[in-house]
Design a protein around this motif. Sequence first.
Motif, PDB file in Angstrom:
ATOM      1  N   MET A  12      15.046  31.567 -77.868  1.00  0.00           N
ATOM      2  CA  MET A  12      16.500  31.686 -78.039  1.00  0.00           C
ATOM      3  C   MET A  12      16.999  30.781 -79.164  1.00  0.00           C
ATOM      4  SD  MET A  12      17.616  34.135 -76.189  1.00  0.00           S
ATOM      5  CE  MET A  12      19.400  33.926 -76.328  1.00  0.00           C
ATOM      6  N   GLU A  13      16.250  29.726 -79.489  1.00  0.00           N
ATOM      7  CA  GLU A  13      16.643  28.839 -80.596  1.00  0.00           C
ATOM      8  C   GLU A  13      16.601  29.565 -81.947  1.00  0.00           C
ATOM      9  OE1 GLU A  13      14.442  27.479 -78.057  1.00  0.00           O
ATOM     10  OE2 GLU A  13      16.367  26.834 -77.234  1.00  0.00           O
ATOM     11  N   ASP A  14      15.889  30.692 -82.020  1.00  0.00           N
ATOM     12  CA  ASP A  14      15.807  31.472 -83.255  1.00  0.00           C
ATOM     13  C   ASP A  14      16.950  32.484 -83.383  1.00  0.00           C
ATOM     14  OD1 ASP A  14      13.247  30.398 -84.161  1.00  0.00           O
ATOM     15  OD2 ASP A  14      12.341  31.541 -82.518  1.00  0.00           O
ATOM     16  N   ALA A  15      17.803  32.577 -82.374  1.00  0.00           N
ATOM     17  CA  ALA A  15      18.799  33.652 -82.308  1.00  0.00           C
ATOM     18  C   ALA A  15      19.699  33.724 -83.537  1.00  0.00           C
ATOM     19  CB  ALA A  15      19.650  33.510 -81.039  1.00  0.00           C
ATOM     20  N   ASP A  16      20.269  32.604 -83.985  1.00  0.00           N
ATOM     21  CA  ASP A  16      21.200  32.641 -85.107  1.00  0.00           C
ATOM     22  C   ASP A  16      20.532  33.109 -86.389  1.00  0.00           C
ATOM     23  OD1 ASP A  16      23.224  31.784 -83.438  1.00  0.00           O
ATOM     24  OD2 ASP A  16      23.181  29.706 -84.135  1.00  0.00           O
ATOM     25  N   LEU A  17      19.331  32.611 -86.657  1.00  0.00           N
ATOM     26  CA  LEU A  17      18.625  33.000 -87.870  1.00  0.00           C
ATOM     27  C   LEU A  17      18.232  34.479 -87.819  1.00  0.00           C
ATOM     28  CD1 LEU A  17      17.522  32.113 -90.602  1.00  0.00           C
ATOM     29  CD2 LEU A  17      15.407  31.471 -89.440  1.00  0.00           C
ATOM     30  N   LEU A  18      17.750  34.941 -86.667  1.00  0.00           N
ATOM     31  CA  LEU A  18      17.386  36.352 -86.528  1.00  0.00           C
ATOM     32  C   LEU A  18      18.597  37.254 -86.750  1.00  0.00           C
ATOM     33  CD1 LEU A  18      14.971  36.217 -83.462  1.00  0.00           C
ATOM     34  CD2 LEU A  18      14.355  36.692 -85.841  1.00  0.00           C
ATOM     35  N   GLU A  20      21.267  36.528 -88.559  1.00  0.00           N
ATOM     36  CA  GLU A  20      21.582  36.453 -89.988  1.00  0.00           C
ATOM     37  C   GLU A  20      20.678  37.412 -90.779  1.00  0.00           C
ATOM     38  OE1 GLU A  20      20.738  33.192 -93.434  1.00  0.00           O
ATOM     39  OE2 GLU A  20      21.659  32.411 -91.599  1.00  0.00           O
ATOM     40  N   TRP A  21      19.371  37.382 -90.490  1.00  0.00           N
ATOM     41  CA  TRP A  21      18.441  38.278 -91.176  1.00  0.00           C
ATOM     42  C   TRP A  21      18.753  39.732 -90.846  1.00  0.00           C
ATOM     43  CZ3 TRP A  21      13.173  35.536 -89.812  1.00  0.00           C
ATOM     44  CH2 TRP A  21      13.075  34.342 -90.540  1.00  0.00           C
ATOM     45  N   ARG A  22      19.039  40.018 -89.583  1.00  0.00           N
ATOM     46  CA  ARG A  22      19.295  41.397 -89.140  1.00  0.00           C
ATOM     47  C   ARG A  22      20.521  41.987 -89.830  1.00  0.00           C
ATOM     48  NH1 ARG A  22      20.691  45.678 -88.622  1.00  0.00           N
ATOM     49  NH2 ARG A  22      20.446  47.167 -86.935  1.00  0.00           N
ATOM     50  N   ALA A  25      22.394  42.831 -95.824  1.00  0.00           N
ATOM     51  CA  ALA A  25      22.642  44.196 -96.303  1.00  0.00           C
ATOM     52  C   ALA A  25      21.348  44.966 -96.583  1.00  0.00           C
ATOM     53  CB  ALA A  25      23.525  44.155 -97.542  1.00  0.00           C
ATOM     54  N   VAL A  26      20.360  44.327 -97.203  1.00  0.00           N
ATOM     55  CA  VAL A  26      19.100  45.007 -97.524  1.00  0.00           C
ATOM     56  C   VAL A  26      18.328  45.325 -96.244  1.00  0.00           C
ATOM     57  CG1 VAL A  26      16.878  44.765 -98.731  1.00  0.00           C
ATOM     58  CG2 VAL A  26      18.995  43.985 -99.823  1.00  0.00           C
ATOM     59  N   THR A  27      18.332  44.390 -95.304  1.00  0.00           N
ATOM     60  CA  THR A  27      17.661  44.624 -94.020  1.00  0.00           C
ATOM     61  C   THR A  27      18.310  45.799 -93.301  1.00  0.00           C
ATOM     62  OG1 THR A  27      17.101  42.284 -93.813  1.00  0.00           O
ATOM     63  CG2 THR A  27      17.032  43.586 -91.791  1.00  0.00           C
ATOM     64  N   ARG A  28      19.632  45.816 -93.273  1.00  0.00           N
ATOM     65  CA  ARG A  28      20.343  46.901 -92.581  1.00  0.00           C
ATOM     66  C   ARG A  28      20.042  48.250 -93.229  1.00  0.00           C
ATOM     67  NH1 ARG A  28      26.020  45.153 -92.970  1.00  0.00           N
ATOM     68  NH2 ARG A  28      26.427  47.308 -92.442  1.00  0.00           N
ATOM     69  N   VAL A  37      25.287  44.125 -86.418  1.00  0.00           N
ATOM     70  CA  VAL A  37      25.107  43.729 -85.025  1.00  0.00           C
ATOM     71  C   VAL A  37      26.022  42.543 -84.727  1.00  0.00           C
ATOM     72  CG1 VAL A  37      23.424  42.843 -83.351  1.00  0.00           C
ATOM     73  CG2 VAL A  37      22.712  44.545 -85.038  1.00  0.00           C
ATOM     74  N   THR A  38      26.697  42.596 -83.573  1.00  0.00           N
ATOM     75  CA  THR A  38      27.564  41.477 -83.176  1.00  0.00           C
ATOM     76  C   THR A  38      26.712  40.372 -82.562  1.00  0.00           C
ATOM     77  OG1 THR A  38      27.889  42.285 -80.920  1.00  0.00           O
ATOM     78  CG2 THR A  38      29.446  43.079 -82.620  1.00  0.00           C
ATOM     79  N   GLN A  39      27.249  39.162 -82.570  1.00  0.00           N
ATOM     80  CA  GLN A  39      26.508  38.054 -81.956  1.00  0.00           C
ATOM     81  C   GLN A  39      26.300  38.308 -80.468  1.00  0.00           C
ATOM     82  OE1 GLN A  39      28.151  34.060 -82.201  1.00  0.00           O
ATOM     83  NE2 GLN A  39      26.107  33.213 -81.974  1.00  0.00           N
ATOM     84  N   GLU A  40      27.327  38.791 -79.789  1.00  0.00           N
ATOM     85  CA  GLU A  40      27.221  39.063 -78.352  1.00  0.00           C
ATOM     86  C   GLU A  40      26.130  40.112 -78.079  1.00  0.00           C
ATOM     87  OE1 GLU A  40      29.990  40.762 -74.684  1.00  0.00           O
ATOM     88  OE2 GLU A  40      30.912  40.306 -76.620  1.00  0.00           O
ATOM     89  N   GLY A  41      26.137  41.187 -78.857  1.00  0.00           N
ATOM     90  CA  GLY A  41      25.126  42.227 -78.685  1.00  0.00           C
ATOM     91  C   GLY A  41      23.723  41.721 -78.999  1.00  0.00           C
ATOM     92  N   HIS A  42      23.630  40.906 -80.049  1.00  0.00           N
ATOM     93  CA  HIS A  42      22.329  40.356 -80.442  1.00  0.00           C
ATOM     94  C   HIS A  42      21.770  39.435 -79.359  1.00  0.00           C
ATOM     95  CE1 HIS A  42      19.161  38.646 -82.892  1.00  0.00           C
ATOM     96  NE2 HIS A  42      19.667  37.447 -82.724  1.00  0.00           N
ATOM     97  N   LEU A  43      22.607  38.557 -78.822  1.00  0.00           N
ATOM     98  CA  LEU A  43      22.137  37.625 -77.789  1.00  0.00           C
ATOM     99  C   LEU A  43      21.676  38.373 -76.544  1.00  0.00           C
ATOM    100  CD1 LEU A  43      24.721  34.718 -78.175  1.00  0.00           C
ATOM    101  CD2 LEU A  43      22.315  34.737 -78.899  1.00  0.00           C
ATOM    102  N   ALA A  44      22.405  39.421 -76.171  1.00  0.00           N
ATOM    103  CA  ALA A  44      22.008  40.221 -75.003  1.00  0.00           C
ATOM    104  C   ALA A  44      20.670  40.916 -75.271  1.00  0.00           C
ATOM    105  CB  ALA A  44      23.096  41.238 -74.670  1.00  0.00           C
TER     106      ALA A  44
END
Length: 147
Positions: A12-18, A20-22, A25-28, A37-44
């Motif tokens: 879970m400590e990697d959540a913010d960086l993941l 950000e990468w997700r 624009a190029v990743t998307r 992806v929203t932070q709430e959706g990503h954390l879930a």
Amino acid sequence: MLVLVELRLVTMEDADLLLEWRNDAVTRKASLSSEKVTQEGHLAWLQASLGNKDRRLWMAQVAGKRIGSGRADRQQEGWLLSWTIAPDMRGKGLAYPMLQAMLTGLTGPFFAQIKNDNLASIKVAQKAGFVCQETKEGVLYFARGAS
């Protein structure tokens, strides 16, 4: 030059960086699901993924620096793989050694679904021995070790 990519399990400590990468624009653009992806959706999603015995999530590192992430989802016929290189680490030849590290810890067959305009990932998959089996709606379906 051989690059040593080490994998460790995501926490879970990697959540913010993941996230950000997700949302890069190029990743998307390269993702099968290209919405932001929203932070709430990503954390879930991350919490559920970490508890899923049929999913492996890895953080890829070179000399302790986080350079990308990989995912393997166990399917009935094998493992569906996906990978992302951090925006600031693209173009350095890291995706192939990262994919090789992912393959080392699993027993195949292996599969990957890559958008037809994601040339970098297509080249990495082919270099790793994946073969395109079919194309549907702009997505190439690759397999390695499947009969």
